[in-house]
Design an enzyme around this catalytic site. Structure first.
Site, PDB file in Angstrom:
ATOM      1  N   CYS A  63      -0.525   9.141   2.169  1.00  0.00           N
ATOM      2  CA  CYS A  63      -1.324   8.947   3.374  1.00  0.00           C
ATOM      3  C   CYS A  63      -0.365   8.931   4.565  1.00  0.00           C
ATOM      4  O   CYS A  63       0.858   8.928   4.399  1.00  0.00           O
ATOM      5  CB  CYS A  63      -2.104   7.638   3.304  1.00  0.00           C
ATOM      6  SG  CYS A  63      -1.070   6.153   3.270  1.00  0.00           S
TER       7      CYS A  63
ATOM      8  N   THR B 243      -6.857  -3.081   3.201  1.00  0.00           N
ATOM      9  CA  THR B 243      -7.191  -1.698   3.546  1.00  0.00           C
ATOM     10  C   THR B 243      -7.456  -0.804   2.342  1.00  0.00           C
ATOM     11  O   THR B 243      -8.107   0.235   2.470  1.00  0.00           O
ATOM     12  CB  THR B 243      -6.074  -1.049   4.388  1.00  0.00           C
ATOM     13  OG1 THR B 243      -4.850  -1.065   3.649  1.00  0.00           O
ATOM     14  CG2 THR B 243      -5.897  -1.784   5.713  1.00  0.00           C
TER      15      THR B 243
ATOM     16  N   HIS C  30       2.872  -1.827   4.421  1.00  0.00           N
ATOM     17  CA  HIS C  30       2.017  -2.989   4.135  1.00  0.00           C
ATOM     18  C   HIS C  30       2.048  -4.032   5.246  1.00  0.00           C
ATOM     19  O   HIS C  30       1.151  -4.872   5.330  1.00  0.00           O
ATOM     20  CB  HIS C  30       2.481  -3.678   2.835  1.00  0.00           C
ATOM     21  CG  HIS C  30       2.323  -2.838   1.619  1.00  0.00           C
ATOM     22  ND1 HIS C  30       3.380  -2.540   0.773  1.00  0.00           N
ATOM     23  CD2 HIS C  30       1.254  -2.221   1.088  1.00  0.00           C
ATOM     24  CE1 HIS C  30       2.947  -1.776  -0.213  1.00  0.00           C
ATOM     25  NE2 HIS C  30       1.671  -1.569  -0.046  1.00  0.00           N
TER      26      HIS C  30
ATOM     27  N   SER D 286      -1.798  -0.581  -5.810  1.00  0.00           N
ATOM     28  CA  SER D 286      -3.174  -1.075  -5.715  1.00  0.00           C
ATOM     29  C   SER D 286      -4.163   0.061  -5.500  1.00  0.00           C
ATOM     30  O   SER D 286      -5.196   0.147  -6.173  1.00  0.00           O
ATOM     31  CB  SER D 286      -3.285  -2.086  -4.572  1.00  0.00           C
ATOM     32  OG  SER D 286      -4.629  -2.477  -4.361  1.00  0.00           O
ATOM     33  N   ASN D 287      -3.859   0.954  -4.570  1.00  0.00           N
ATOM     34  CA  ASN D 287      -4.829   2.020  -4.269  1.00  0.00           C
ATOM     35  C   ASN D 287      -4.962   3.002  -5.427  1.00  0.00           C
ATOM     36  O   ASN D 287      -6.046   3.534  -5.672  1.00  0.00           O
ATOM     37  CB  ASN D 287      -4.463   2.725  -2.958  1.00  0.00           C
ATOM     38  CG  ASN D 287      -3.249   3.619  -3.069  1.00  0.00           C
ATOM     39  OD1 ASN D 287      -3.344   4.765  -3.477  1.00  0.00           O
ATOM     40  ND2 ASN D 287      -2.077   3.102  -2.715  1.00  0.00           N
TER      41      ASN D 287
ATOM     42  N   GLU E 224       0.310  -6.705   1.526  1.00  0.00           N
ATOM     43  CA  GLU E 224      -0.507  -6.494   2.728  1.00  0.00           C
ATOM     44  C   GLU E 224      -1.322  -7.732   3.068  1.00  0.00           C
ATOM     45  O   GLU E 224      -1.390  -8.160   4.227  1.00  0.00           O
ATOM     46  CB  GLU E 224      -1.443  -5.295   2.544  1.00  0.00           C
ATOM     47  CG  GLU E 224      -2.312  -5.044   3.767  1.00  0.00           C
ATOM     48  CD  GLU E 224      -3.428  -4.053   3.518  1.00  0.00           C
ATOM     49  OE1 GLU E 224      -4.540  -4.279   4.016  1.00  0.00           O
ATOM     50  OE2 GLU E 224      -3.195  -3.037   2.821  1.00  0.00           O
TER      51      GLU E 224
END
EC number: 1.17.7.4
Length: 281
Positions: free
Chosen positions: A12, A161, A73, A218-219, A125
């Site tokens: 990203c 997020t 983060h 995590s994502n 984060e």
């Protein structure tokens, strides 16, 4: 074997900026370059950066000089003050989406709201966001955590997020009942939403899904969770070495997605390897 690659996958904006900044900083400075925690949750990228001289620290107080890269983060607010007072140079790569959450939490906390963060309390984060409201936020990661939220006049609800929209909506709807006034902010980043939607679309069409990304990301783990809702054969891998080749040969249609911290070269390796297998069938 037909391969369907998710339209939105891989690095990203925030992660790409952090990695590029780290590489540039290391090219210009061979010594005393640190990152506060791993730049991203991808072992292969971390190994590359460390080979170029990056040193990872877990606490800003572990050093007394040098350049410290702040990962996407983000960090607690007091770290900025400490660095300024000690003369440590911060190279801030906090993701703009994360910064938005931090500012929101800080603003409403200063206006008398109890801040509730929907997210993983152990994720850097979330720890960082909490540090923008004097570490007094209530962190909710499941329905079991709802009881921790006090009955109070004013609530401000934000999200990690990388949270899934479904989970955020479910938990925020329960949390808001605890406040007379509840301000709810969907702070899931656009990149996360796009990757999750792309993954969902592909998973519905294929016999097997390959999710590429760090096991601690995590994502990426959330992409695997979403895939499992729509596809019965999901394989979360970090690199080409983790591909279950013998199992994949049994499928005619395979989907591929990748987390926001997965570099392009790893995705290409996996895709090219599967294309080679397909051409030999």
């Amino acid at each position: 074997m037909e391969l369907l690659i998710a339209k939105n996958s891989g690095f990203c904006f925030g992660v790409e900026k952090a990695v590029k900044t780290a590489l540039q900083t290391l090219d210009e400075n061979k010594h005393n370059v640190f990152s506060l925690g791993p730049i991203i949750h991808n072992e292969q990228v971390i190994n590359l950066l460390e080979s170029k001289g990056l040193k990872i620290i877990n606490d800003i107080k572990d050093i007394d000089r040098g350049k410290v890269i702040i990962r996407s983060h983000g960090i607690p607010l007091n770290v900025y003050s400490y660095a300024k007072n000690t003369g440590i140079e911060l190279i801030d790569c906090t993701c703009p989406f994360v910064r938005n959450v931090q500012k929101k939490a800080n603003e409403f906390f200063n206006n008398g709201y109890t801040v509730v963060i929907i997210g993983n309390p152990n994720h850097p984060e979330v720890i960082g966001i909490n540090g923008w409201c004097n570490n007094q936020a209530v962190i909710v990661n499941s329905e079991d955590d709802i009881n921790k939220v006090p009955i109070i006049d004013k609530l401000c609800i934000v999200s990690q997020t990388t949270m899934t929209l479904e989970k955020f909506q479910k938990l925020s709807n329960l949390v808001q009942r605890k406040g007379k006034i509840a301000k709810i902010f969907n702070t899931i980043c656009n990149a996360t939403s796009l990757r999750q939607e792309s993954t969902k679309k592909i998973a519905k069409e294929v016999e097997a899904m390959i999710v590429i990304g760090g096991y601690h990301s995590s994502n990426t783990r959330k992409l695997a969770e979403i895939s499992k809702k729509y596809c019965g054969n999901v394989y979360h891998i970090e690199t080409i070495n983790d591909l279950p080749i013998n199992k994949l040969k049994n499928f005619k249609k395979i989907g591929i997605t990748a987390g926001a911290s997965t570099p392009d070269w790893i995705i290409k390796d996996v895709v090219n390897n599967l294309k080679d297998i397909s051409s030999k069938e």
